[in-house]
Design a protein around this motif. Sequence first.
Motif, PDB file in Angstrom:
ATOM      1  N   UNK A  23       6.987   7.920  -1.767  1.00 52.85           N
ATOM      2  CA  UNK A  23       7.083   6.399  -1.238  1.00 52.85           C
ATOM      3  C   UNK A  23       5.618   5.574  -2.008  1.00 52.85           C
ATOM      4  N   UNK A  24       5.598   3.930  -1.684  1.00 51.70           N
ATOM      5  CA  UNK A  24       4.835   3.130  -2.227  1.00 51.70           C
ATOM      6  C   UNK A  24       4.282   2.953  -1.021  1.00 51.70           C
ATOM      7  N   UNK A  25       3.222   1.279  -1.627  1.00 52.81           N
ATOM      8  CA  UNK A  25       2.285   1.419  -0.076  1.00 52.81           C
ATOM      9  C   UNK A  25       3.897   0.083   0.298  1.00 52.81           C
ATOM     10  N   UNK A  26       3.792   0.769   1.694  1.00 56.94           N
ATOM     11  CA  UNK A  26       4.564  -0.255   2.769  1.00 56.94           C
ATOM     12  C   UNK A  26       4.533  -1.371   3.311  1.00 56.94           C
ATOM     13  N   UNK A  27       2.975  -2.246   3.925  1.00 58.04           N
ATOM     14  CA  UNK A  27       3.048  -2.803   4.529  1.00 58.04           C
ATOM     15  C   UNK A  27       1.373  -3.023   4.057  1.00 58.04           C
ATOM     16  N   UNK A  28       0.223  -4.249   4.193  1.00 58.66           N
ATOM     17  CA  UNK A  28      -0.765  -4.880   4.353  1.00 58.66           C
ATOM     18  C   UNK A  28      -1.130  -5.412   5.698  1.00 58.66           C
ATOM     19  N   UNK A  29      -2.051  -5.242   6.332  1.00 60.21           N
ATOM     20  CA  UNK A  29      -2.574  -5.776   8.177  1.00 60.21           C
ATOM     21  C   UNK A  29      -4.157  -6.433   7.483  1.00 60.21           C
ATOM     22  N   UNK A  30      -4.632  -6.674   8.287  1.00 60.66           N
ATOM     23  CA  UNK A  30      -5.477  -8.288   8.309  1.00 60.66           C
ATOM     24  C   UNK A  30      -6.509  -6.771   7.808  1.00 60.66           C
ATOM     25  N   UNK A  31      -7.422  -7.224   7.359  1.00 65.38           N
ATOM     26  CA  UNK A  31      -9.492  -7.238   6.447  1.00 65.38           C
ATOM     27  C   UNK A  31      -9.530  -6.374   8.001  1.00 65.38           C
ATOM     28  N   UNK A  32     -10.074  -4.299   7.344  1.00 67.80           N
ATOM     29  CA  UNK A  32     -11.247  -4.319   8.158  1.00 67.80           C
ATOM     30  C   UNK A  32     -12.796  -5.172   8.105  1.00 67.80           C
ATOM     31  N   UNK A 366      -5.212   1.251  12.744  1.00 61.58           N
ATOM     32  CA  UNK A 366      -3.512   2.030  11.809  1.00 61.58           C
ATOM     33  C   UNK A 366      -2.878   1.539  12.544  1.00 61.58           C
ATOM     34  N   UNK A 367      -3.193   1.408  14.552  1.00 61.89           N
ATOM     35  CA  UNK A 367      -1.752   1.315  14.647  1.00 61.89           C
ATOM     36  C   UNK A 367      -1.873  -0.835  14.598  1.00 61.89           C
ATOM     37  N   UNK A 421      11.756  10.546  12.923  1.00 64.07           N
ATOM     38  CA  UNK A 421      10.555  10.838  12.852  1.00 64.07           C
ATOM     39  C   UNK A 421       9.826   9.649  11.020  1.00 64.07           C
ATOM     40  N   UNK A 422       8.598   8.711  11.514  1.00 66.99           N
ATOM     41  CA  UNK A 422       8.579   8.452  10.374  1.00 66.99           C
ATOM     42  C   UNK A 422       6.746   8.578   9.584  1.00 66.99           C
ATOM     43  N   UNK A 423       6.409   9.045   8.659  1.00 69.58           N
ATOM     44  CA  UNK A 423       4.868   9.317   8.199  1.00 69.58           C
ATOM     45  C   UNK A 423       4.568   8.069   7.072  1.00 69.58           C
ATOM     46  N   UNK A 424       3.161   7.703   7.516  1.00 67.98           N
ATOM     47  CA  UNK A 424       1.735   7.330   6.794  1.00 67.98           C
ATOM     48  C   UNK A 424       0.807   7.569   6.998  1.00 67.98           C
ATOM     49  N   UNK A 425       0.306   7.658   4.839  1.00 67.61           N
ATOM     50  CA  UNK A 425      -1.121   7.424   5.681  1.00 67.61           C
ATOM     51  C   UNK A 425      -2.023   5.941   5.607  1.00 67.61           C
ATOM     52  N   UNK A 426      -2.995   5.419   6.155  1.00 70.48           N
ATOM     53  CA  UNK A 426      -3.463   4.368   6.014  1.00 70.48           C
ATOM     54  C   UNK A 426      -4.916   4.183   4.845  1.00 70.48           C
ATOM     55  N   UNK A 427      -4.852   3.609   4.363  1.00 75.88           N
ATOM     56  CA  UNK A 427      -5.996   3.276   3.316  1.00 75.88           C
ATOM     57  C   UNK A 427      -6.577   1.891   3.546  1.00 75.88           C
ATOM     58  N   UNK A 428      -7.583   2.208   2.933  1.00 75.74           N
ATOM     59  CA  UNK A 428      -8.587  -0.266   3.727  1.00 75.74           C
ATOM     60  C   UNK A 428      -8.904   0.145   1.440  1.00 75.74           C
ATOM     61  N   UNK A 429      -8.903  -1.325   1.785  1.00 76.97           N
ATOM     62  CA  UNK A 429      -8.775  -1.534  -0.848  1.00 76.97           C
ATOM     63  C   UNK A 429      -8.328  -3.012   0.353  1.00 76.97           C
ATOM     64  N   UNK A 430      -9.400  -3.316  -0.544  1.00 80.51           N
ATOM     65  CA  UNK A 430      -9.128  -5.178  -1.383  1.00 80.51           C
ATOM     66  C   UNK A 430      -9.643  -6.232   0.074  1.00 80.51           C
ATOM     67  N   UNK A 431      -9.585  -5.681   0.990  1.00 82.58           N
ATOM     68  CA  UNK A 431     -10.088  -6.549   2.230  1.00 82.58           C
ATOM     69  C   UNK A 431      -8.771  -6.311   3.365  1.00 82.58           C
ATOM     70  N   UNK A 432      -7.718  -5.212   3.182  1.00 83.64           N
ATOM     71  CA  UNK A 432      -6.530  -4.722   3.576  1.00 83.64           C
ATOM     72  C   UNK A 432      -6.376  -3.413   3.993  1.00 83.64           C
ATOM     73  N   UNK A 433      -5.797  -3.553   5.474  1.00 84.50           N
ATOM     74  CA  UNK A 433      -5.386  -2.071   5.603  1.00 84.50           C
ATOM     75  C   UNK A 433      -3.919  -1.725   4.993  1.00 84.50           C
ATOM     76  N   UNK A 434      -3.700  -1.171   4.387  1.00 81.66           N
ATOM     77  CA  UNK A 434      -2.272  -0.889   3.313  1.00 81.66           C
ATOM     78  C   UNK A 434      -1.789   0.429   3.770  1.00 81.66           C
ATOM     79  N   UNK A 435      -0.662   0.856   4.280  1.00 82.22           N
ATOM     80  CA  UNK A 435       0.371   1.702   4.440  1.00 82.22           C
ATOM     81  C   UNK A 435       1.184   3.257   3.777  1.00 82.22           C
TER      82      UNK A 435
END
Length: 449
Positions: A23-32, A366-367, A421-435
């Motif tokens: 799959x591809x990116x799921x969501x962007x959230x607040x920046x770390x 991540x949460x 059940x669903x699984x995601x990896x979380x990354x920090x990129x471009x000032x946002x948390x991306x799943x």
Amino acid sequence: MSLSSFARIAVVLVALGVGACGGGPVVSSSPPAPAPSLSPVSNSPGSSSIPTYPDGIPRVVDGLPVLRPSAAAAYAEAATDATPFLVGGWTVGAPGISCPTAFSRPALAPSCLTQMYWLGEAPGLQGLWGRLFNLAGLALPQTGAVVLRVHTHDPLASACSAEFRRQCDTAMVMDALVWANETATASPTPVPASPYHLALGGTDHLIRSASDCTFIPSAWLRDFCALALRADWRAIATDGDPLGRSETWYAAMARAQMDGDLSICDDVRMRTWLTLASKGGAPSPSASLPPVVGPIATCRTILSNPPRPGSISVDDSSSGTKKPVSLTVTYQPPTIPLLPQPVFDPGVVCTDEYGFSMSATTCSLILGAVLASTDLDSSSITIVGVRPHLLPCTAPLPCPGEPQGATGLGSALIGYRDRRTVYVNAFSTGGAAVLVAVVPQPSSRTGGS
């Protein structure tokens, strides 16, 4: 150890599985938080007055600020390069640790061999347990206070798999011992302090400073006694809590109960603590995920309506005596505002597959991304298991859908009301948390083995 108002609560090992990327990116959230920086501090070598913390550990060495363990852990999480920094704390000798028979980990991931040197906020506390790596074989004191020069983003991190890369990048590798006081045995009272009463053997004691705790026959309970003086639970809990036998976590819970501070209920560490207690441990990815009691609601109920108002029982069953050493904290029950129970209150587990606590800061990030996602149908989620490793790919790296140049934060297992059940990896990129969505894959660790 037990806190009466958190009855039958015990941290247990949690086994979360691994998967294959898809799959591809799921969501962007607040920046770390932005990458940190440490500025040199004025400290003339000829000065006779070196600034120190209340416990005598220097605040500055050779013009560089000395971070305490909890601050150093947060700094390491946010660091982006190998620039050295200083960390100061209290160390103890190697404890007895039961290691799994098959414990294969990368050189910069926690293992039984690297978790033998503790550095805590006070003598005997676990603190940076499993976060410090003595790869250079430095001769290190086994007791007393020390200041170490360390760095993150060691070249060896490049040898770690994607699963462990984030943990390897943020590992603190020791460069040098820059200051030590091996004869130091105790730290002064934390400041500010909030006195309280405790009873032992039917005798009441007013605790106003750490020295008032010396009559307690258990070392663990003496540490608990001194830590509980701190006026805010946030000043007690560490970024790596809750650990199974963590004095800091038990003291933080007691302080929150004495103060009637419901803010601890929203913290990922308390949510993890109560989720594991209600489930008896998290299941493997192949198992079903039954609904759990909402940890925020449970915590608010316990604090608002404790079984014994004004009294907290704490015991140390590991004291070596036939009968556990027990004491009772007594306090004036606070007036606690009535808060509505949260409508959305999924279980939360922040720990790796071996039961080691992960950074509360990273878990919160991540949460937050998971619960903010509209693609993940967050209102139907019953439990989120967050771990500090990326789930491995079967495809060549980078995983399909992984953001280019991204830094891995960790992964999450998400359980739904309909037992999906669903699984995601979380990354920090471009000032946002991306799943990034992942597809489960059986592995040797599935099922907690």
